[in-house]
Each structure stands twice: as C-alpha cells, then as structure tokens.
Motif scaffolding. Structure first.
Motif, PDB file in Angstrom:
ATOM      1  N   LEU A  12       0.875  -1.172   0.000  1.00  0.00           N
ATOM      2  CA  LEU A  12       0.000   0.000   0.000  1.00  0.00           C
ATOM      3  C   LEU A  12       0.907   1.216   0.000  1.00  0.00           C
ATOM      4  CD1 LEU A  12      -2.780  -0.814   2.618  1.00  0.00           C
ATOM      5  CD2 LEU A  12      -2.997  -0.723   0.140  1.00  0.00           C
ATOM      6  N   ASP A  14       1.202   5.290   0.108  1.00  0.00           N
ATOM      7  CA  ASP A  14       0.441   6.506   0.431  1.00  0.00           C
ATOM      8  C   ASP A  14       0.869   7.675  -0.455  1.00  0.00           C
ATOM      9  OD1 ASP A  14       2.792   7.586   1.547  1.00  0.00           O
ATOM     10  OD2 ASP A  14       2.045   7.543   3.610  1.00  0.00           O
ATOM     11  N   ALA A  15       0.260   8.831  -0.245  1.00  0.00           N
ATOM     12  CA  ALA A  15       0.511  10.013  -1.076  1.00  0.00           C
ATOM     13  C   ALA A  15       1.956  10.495  -0.989  1.00  0.00           C
ATOM     14  CB  ALA A  15      -0.441  11.140  -0.674  1.00  0.00           C
ATOM     15  N   GLU A  16       2.663  10.132   0.079  1.00  0.00           N
ATOM     16  CA  GLU A  16       4.062  10.524   0.250  1.00  0.00           C
ATOM     17  C   GLU A  16       5.035   9.475  -0.283  1.00  0.00           C
ATOM     18  OE1 GLU A  16       4.788  11.832   4.302  1.00  0.00           O
ATOM     19  OE2 GLU A  16       2.716  12.536   4.415  1.00  0.00           O
ATOM     20  N   ARG A  18       5.278   6.361   0.784  1.00  0.00           N
ATOM     21  CA  ARG A  18       5.670   5.390   1.814  1.00  0.00           C
ATOM     22  C   ARG A  18       4.822   4.127   1.675  1.00  0.00           C
ATOM     23  NH1 ARG A  18       4.456   8.715   7.052  1.00  0.00           N
ATOM     24  NH2 ARG A  18       2.515   8.794   5.866  1.00  0.00           N
ATOM     25  N   LEU A  20       3.157   0.629   3.635  1.00  0.00           N
ATOM     26  CA  LEU A  20       2.684   0.124   4.917  1.00  0.00           C
ATOM     27  C   LEU A  20       3.316  -1.241   5.163  1.00  0.00           C
ATOM     28  CD1 LEU A  20       0.601   0.592   7.267  1.00  0.00           C
ATOM     29  CD2 LEU A  20      -0.910  -0.907   5.972  1.00  0.00           C
ATOM     30  N   THR A  92      -2.710   2.078  -4.489  1.00  0.00           N
ATOM     31  CA  THR A  92      -2.573   3.456  -4.015  1.00  0.00           C
ATOM     32  C   THR A  92      -3.900   4.025  -3.532  1.00  0.00           C
ATOM     33  OG1 THR A  92      -2.834   4.285  -6.271  1.00  0.00           O
ATOM     34  CG2 THR A  92      -0.571   3.940  -5.490  1.00  0.00           C
ATOM     35  N   CYS A  93      -4.963   3.234  -3.602  1.00  0.00           N
ATOM     36  CA  CYS A  93      -6.248   3.708  -3.070  1.00  0.00           C
ATOM     37  C   CYS A  93      -6.890   2.584  -2.264  1.00  0.00           C
ATOM     38  CB  CYS A  93      -7.157   4.215  -4.180  1.00  0.00           C
ATOM     39  SG  CYS A  93      -7.607   3.018  -5.413  1.00  0.00           S
ATOM     40  N   TRP A  94      -7.522   2.983  -1.174  1.00  0.00           N
ATOM     41  CA  TRP A  94      -8.185   2.072  -0.256  1.00  0.00           C
ATOM     42  C   TRP A  94      -9.086   2.897   0.640  1.00  0.00           C
ATOM     43  CZ3 TRP A  94      -3.039   3.330  -0.145  1.00  0.00           C
ATOM     44  CH2 TRP A  94      -2.611   4.084   0.937  1.00  0.00           C
ATOM     45  N   SER A  97      -8.483   3.188   7.832  1.00  0.00           N
ATOM     46  CA  SER A  97      -7.168   3.431   8.424  1.00  0.00           C
ATOM     47  C   SER A  97      -6.671   2.137   9.040  1.00  0.00           C
ATOM     48  CB  SER A  97      -7.255   4.506   9.513  1.00  0.00           C
ATOM     49  OG  SER A  97      -7.671   5.726   8.962  1.00  0.00           O
ATOM     50  N   TRP A 108       4.097   3.290   8.442  1.00  0.00           N
ATOM     51  CA  TRP A 108       4.379   3.746   7.079  1.00  0.00           C
ATOM     52  C   TRP A 108       5.868   4.048   6.988  1.00  0.00           C
ATOM     53  CZ3 TRP A 108       0.727   3.295   3.527  1.00  0.00           C
ATOM     54  CH2 TRP A 108      -0.605   3.263   3.936  1.00  0.00           C
TER      55      TRP A 108
END
Length: 132
Positions: A12, A14-16, A18, A20, A92-94, A97, A108
């Motif tokens: 997974l 994230d926008a940065e 990174r 998981l 990149t989308c889910w 949390s 992350w």
C-alpha cells in the motif's frame, strides 16, 4: 495439487510514497520481523480476492481487487515444507485506516526506512526490488 504454497501481500503506497509494513506476531514463523501485509490464498479464491480479504481481516482496510496491480514475486524454500511463493501487489487507493486486528504493530515507511528494519527474508528481497 500444487507443490508450493501461494501467498499474497500488498504494498500500500500513500501520497508521500511510503509503504505500509506490519510486524509479524512473535508466535509465528519469522516472528518479530517486518513484512508487507497479506496472507494465504484459500481454495476457490483468486490472488486479488484473497488479498482484499486478508487486508480487511488483518488491518481493517478495504481494498478493491481491481485496484491491486501485480508487482513482484519472491520465493522461500522451507525445510520439510512446500516452498512459499509470494505474489506482491501494489495499491494506491483504499478505504479505512490501519488497525492491527491481530495485535500486530504497523507503520508507514520510506524505502530507505524499510531497509533499516528487521525484515522477513522475502520482504527484504521485495523492498530491494520495489521501485521508488
């Protein structure tokens, strides 16, 4: 009947940029080591369906199978057991949390940060091969 154990995992992102990672419970094989979340494929499941189920069960995150792109493979031979073939997917989308539903720690990490973790062997190989 396959002579190997198929498992799936997800990167997974994230926008940065990174990924998981989660820490394996101490009581399991490679206990205490960090890994991409995922698990075994049940009979009758496709790899993407198994991945969506495992991520929901382990981390309370909903990932659509169609949003999971096949990325890399890794293999691990184990004494007296069928080899494990890990299929790593990327998403990149889910929704949701992360919540370690099995008591696992998660976080992350950038690729450089992940390299500094005590990673499970196949996951170390995948972190090295995953593109930034």
């Amino acid at each position: 009947m396959p002579v190997w154990m198929p498992v799936v995992a997800i990167a997974l992102v994230d926008a940065e940029g990174r990924v998981l990672l989660q820490q394996r419970p101490a009581r399991k094989h490679h206990g205490g080591l960090w890994e991409f979340p995922g698990g075994k494929i049940d009979a009758g499941e496709t790899p993407r369906d198994a991945l969506a189920r495992e991520i929901a069960e382990e981390l309370a995150i909903q990932v659509k199978p169609c949003d999971c792109a096949a990325l890399l493979l890794a293999e691990e031979a184990r004494e007296g057991q069928p080899p494990v073939v890990l299929m790593l997917y990327r998403a990149t989308c889910w929704r949701g949390s992360p919540d370690g539903r099995e008591g696992q720690t998660w976080g992350w990490f950038t690729r450089e940060e992940a390299r500094g973790l005590a990673l499970a062997p196949m996951d170390r190989e995948l972190v090295e091969r995953i593109s930034d």
